[in-house]
Motif scaffolding. Sequence first.
Motif, mmCIF file in Angstrom:
data_model
loop_
_atom_site.group_PDB
_atom_site.id
_atom_site.type_symbol
_atom_site.label_atom_id
_atom_site.label_comp_id
_atom_site.label_asym_id
_atom_site.label_seq_id
_atom_site.Cartn_x
_atom_site.Cartn_y
_atom_site.Cartn_z
ATOM 1 N N ASP A 428 0.828 -1.198 0.000
ATOM 2 C CA ASP A 428 0.000 0.000 0.000
ATOM 3 C C ASP A 428 0.876 1.268 0.000
ATOM 4 N N ILE A 429 1.922 1.246 0.829
ATOM 5 C CA ILE A 429 2.829 2.407 0.883
ATOM 6 C C ILE A 429 3.502 2.604 -0.473
ATOM 7 N N TYR A 430 3.963 1.506 -1.057
ATOM 8 C CA TYR A 430 4.692 1.564 -2.333
ATOM 9 C C TYR A 430 3.791 2.072 -3.460
ATOM 10 N N ILE A 431 2.604 1.482 -3.576
ATOM 11 C CA ILE A 431 1.725 1.851 -4.699
ATOM 12 C C ILE A 431 1.241 3.297 -4.549
ATOM 13 N N ARG A 432 0.942 3.696 -3.295
ATOM 14 C CA ARG A 432 0.502 5.091 -3.115
ATOM 15 C C ARG A 432 1.622 6.058 -3.489
ATOM 16 N N LEU A 434 4.000 5.535 -5.652
ATOM 17 C CA LEU A 434 4.141 5.548 -7.119
ATOM 18 C C LEU A 434 3.096 6.466 -7.760
ATOM 19 N N ARG A 435 1.905 6.478 -7.189
ATOM 20 C CA ARG A 435 0.848 7.337 -7.730
ATOM 21 C C ARG A 435 1.138 8.811 -7.459
ATOM 22 N N GLU A 436 1.771 9.073 -6.304
ATOM 23 C CA GLU A 436 1.987 10.482 -5.912
ATOM 24 C C GLU A 436 3.204 11.110 -6.584
ATOM 25 N N TYR A 437 4.208 10.308 -6.919
ATOM 26 C CA TYR A 437 5.466 10.867 -7.445
ATOM 27 C C TYR A 437 5.287 11.204 -8.930
ATOM 28 N N VAL A 463 4.841 16.631 -20.614
ATOM 29 C CA VAL A 463 3.658 16.170 -19.881
ATOM 30 C C VAL A 463 4.108 15.739 -18.492
ATOM 31 N N GLU A 464 3.148 15.831 -17.543
ATOM 32 C CA GLU A 464 3.465 15.395 -16.185
ATOM 33 C C GLU A 464 2.633 14.156 -15.896
ATOM 34 N N VAL A 465 3.306 13.060 -15.573
ATOM 35 C CA VAL A 465 2.571 11.835 -15.243
ATOM 36 C C VAL A 465 3.153 11.239 -13.968
ATOM 37 N N SER A 466 2.367 10.356 -13.347
ATOM 38 C CA SER A 466 2.870 9.702 -12.137
ATOM 39 C C SER A 466 3.773 8.538 -12.541
ATOM 40 N N LEU A 467 4.655 8.147 -11.625
ATOM 41 C CA LEU A 467 5.482 6.965 -11.898
ATOM 42 C C LEU A 467 4.577 5.770 -12.160
ATOM 43 N N TYR A 468 3.470 5.715 -11.426
ATOM 44 C CA TYR A 468 2.527 4.594 -11.570
ATOM 45 C C TYR A 468 2.082 4.460 -13.027
ATOM 46 N N ASP A 469 1.737 5.599 -13.656
ATOM 47 C CA ASP A 469 1.239 5.546 -15.034
ATOM 48 C C ASP A 469 2.340 5.292 -16.047
ATOM 49 N N GLN A 470 3.585 5.449 -15.603
ATOM 50 C CA GLN A 470 4.699 5.267 -16.533
ATOM 51 C C GLN A 470 5.115 3.812 -16.625
ATOM 52 N N ILE A 471 4.752 3.007 -15.636
ATOM 53 C CA ILE A 471 5.249 1.635 -15.628
ATOM 54 C C ILE A 471 4.118 0.642 -15.865
ATOM 55 N N LEU A 516 13.632 3.438 -11.371
ATOM 56 C CA LEU A 516 12.973 4.403 -10.483
ATOM 57 C C LEU A 516 14.004 5.344 -9.863
ATOM 58 N N PRO A 517 13.607 6.609 -9.669
ATOM 59 C CA PRO A 517 14.566 7.574 -9.106
ATOM 60 C C PRO A 517 15.027 7.161 -7.695
ATOM 61 N N TYR A 518 16.300 7.427 -7.397
ATOM 62 C CA TYR A 518 16.870 7.059 -6.085
ATOM 63 C C TYR A 518 16.123 7.731 -4.931
ATOM 64 N N ASP A 519 15.757 9.022 -5.119
ATOM 65 C CA ASP A 519 15.095 9.701 -3.991
ATOM 66 C C ASP A 519 13.737 9.048 -3.708
ATOM 67 N N PHE A 520 13.102 8.547 -4.758
ATOM 68 C CA PHE A 520 11.829 7.851 -4.573
ATOM 69 C C PHE A 520 12.052 6.548 -3.795
ATOM 70 N N LEU A 521 13.051 5.774 -4.223
ATOM 71 C CA LEU A 521 13.328 4.494 -3.552
ATOM 72 C C LEU A 521 13.697 4.726 -2.088
ATOM 73 N N ALA A 522 14.477 5.774 -1.852
ATOM 74 C CA ALA A 522 14.910 6.068 -0.477
ATOM 75 C C ALA A 522 13.690 6.364 0.400
ATOM 76 N N ARG A 523 12.757 7.154 -0.156
ATOM 77 C CA ARG A 523 11.586 7.535 0.635
ATOM 78 C C ARG A 523 10.698 6.324 0.935
ATOM 79 N N VAL A 524 10.497 5.500 -0.089
ATOM 80 C CA VAL A 524 9.627 4.333 0.105
ATOM 81 C C VAL A 524 10.253 3.375 1.116
ATOM 82 N N SER A 525 11.565 3.169 1.000
ATOM 83 C CA SER A 525 12.257 2.271 1.929
ATOM 84 C C SER A 525 12.061 2.756 3.369
#
Length: 553
Positions: A428-432, A434-437, A463-471, A516-525
């Motif tokens: 849940d944390i990961y998917i949310r 991905l949608r927010e970034y 264009v601005e899209v979420s990571l979720y929509d990119q993968i 995936l961007p490092y700052d994103f991975l760091a935050r999710v971790s």
Amino acid sequence: MQKIIILDFGSQTTQLIGRRIRELNTFCEILPYNKFPKDDPDVIGVILSGSPFSVYDPEAFRIDLDEIRGRYPVLGICYGAQYISHNLGGRVEPAPSREYGRQHLTTIDLSNPLFKGFDEGSQVWMSHGDTITALPDGFHCIASTDSVKYAAFYCPADGSASSNSSDLNSIWGVQFHPEVFHSTQGTLLLKNFVVDICGSRQEWSAASYVETTVAELRQQLGNDQVILGLSGGVDSSVAAVLIHRAIGDRLTCIFVDHGLLRKNEFTQVMDDYKELGLNVIGVDASDKFFADLAGATEPEEKRKIIGRDFIEVFNEQARKIVNGNSSESKCRWLAQGTIYPDRIESLNITGKVIKSHHNVGGLPKEMDLQLCEPLKWLFKDEVRRVGRQLGMPEHLITRHPFPGPGLAVRILGEITPERVRILQEADDIYIRALREYKVRLSGDEARRVLAAGVPAEMSDGEVEVSLYDQIWQAGVILLATTRSVGVMGDERTYEHPVALRAVTSTDAMTADWAHLPYDFLARVSNDIINHVRGVNRVCYDISSKPPATIEWE
Ligand code: XMP
């Protein structure tokens, strides 16, 4: 509806030809090479695909060219072109070496309708072992590269000596692959063939599909009742909304919760369906699944238990609906969200069918239900377009694929409610996240996102899209029963490691790990370790498919 027929000789890129033609708002069917529909009045043109065979292989696929020649415009691609040339009196020989990769058309007959609008030196993609060394009588060479003399040919049906005769029931052949991305004017070539030569009116669209399919469903289903197994995924949901539009509450949907869905997914999906006005029976069967899975650790064993339980629960519900119907309004249909790639009879080099569909299979024979598959002609992105046309919420339409056995294939080892809870929280944390970034894309990447129908605003060419929509797909995996040592607040911890997975893909047959961007991975971790009790370590899976698969089990 007008259609182009693509005869499949087993090339890996045959489906891509179909995709490109659909992008030209033209309906097409991909059929096995020997299944040409002779009596279909809607056919406006024929394409012969590539093949892994040489025309000289004893087991090479062969057709009777007289069935199509002179009756429709014909375009042969790679093997298709060699086959035409070889069979009509030309010469095909092994190339000195396999020609693979980018080349440029050094000469092009720009007066030929196939090359209308082409640029001199246009880049094309070659992949062939044989090459055409002499054309049959009456054929004209209309393009060459430095190493391939007959990169494209043309044979006018009226036998005229001109290389740009106006008889459109003629034959064209190209040695290169216009359907692949690296043939930079490939789509233009296909458009010239499909629209200018075959005369497509380009009337295939989501709106026209909805209109004609709803009318056909009304005709097909009459006053009958229909049942449909919902998975929460886009295909079954779009199929349900489409059928509901045709026959209203005579459609009953069944949504089984096996306890292995994502966090809150059952309630969310049920709410979504209610909002869409669907008549849905939600069945919470998680206790049964957990009881039957207790002690099972081997992936195939777990899959079998889930598959069997799923069918038992589904059948129990279906039986009530089927048996509960009065004879005037009987339940005679089982609807499924089968889509086109699930059923294209692609050929492998042994000529065997390599894809078979696995949906809610195996309903008992005594129920005597016929199949209703309203999406069976659509590719995934077209299903999404139809969903948008039907006014479905965007989060349902853009939802990532999710496997039938759910989180079970992402929990290595035994499945217990506690282990499912840990995974659901982390997921849940990961998917949310991905949608927010959000990321900003430009150029080809931006165009690709927009072409796929992702609703994104374009400003200043970006264009601005979420990571979720990119993968393509993402999820968390709970690693075996092994735990690892960590430290939290001066205390030793001994808890579970989890792995994050995210892949890019177009069809799940091959996939690359998403960068995936490092700052994103760091935050999710951080968020997972701080908030999910029982997890003290987060890894990122950097394997592509093949050799790894998308799911871990
Ligand atoms: P793999 O793991 O084989 O997955 O690379 C390819 C795609 O299929 C999904 N998948 C499944 N879907 N039942 C399903 O309905 C299954 O048993 C199953 N196993 C994998 C996977 O999520 C990915 O999209």
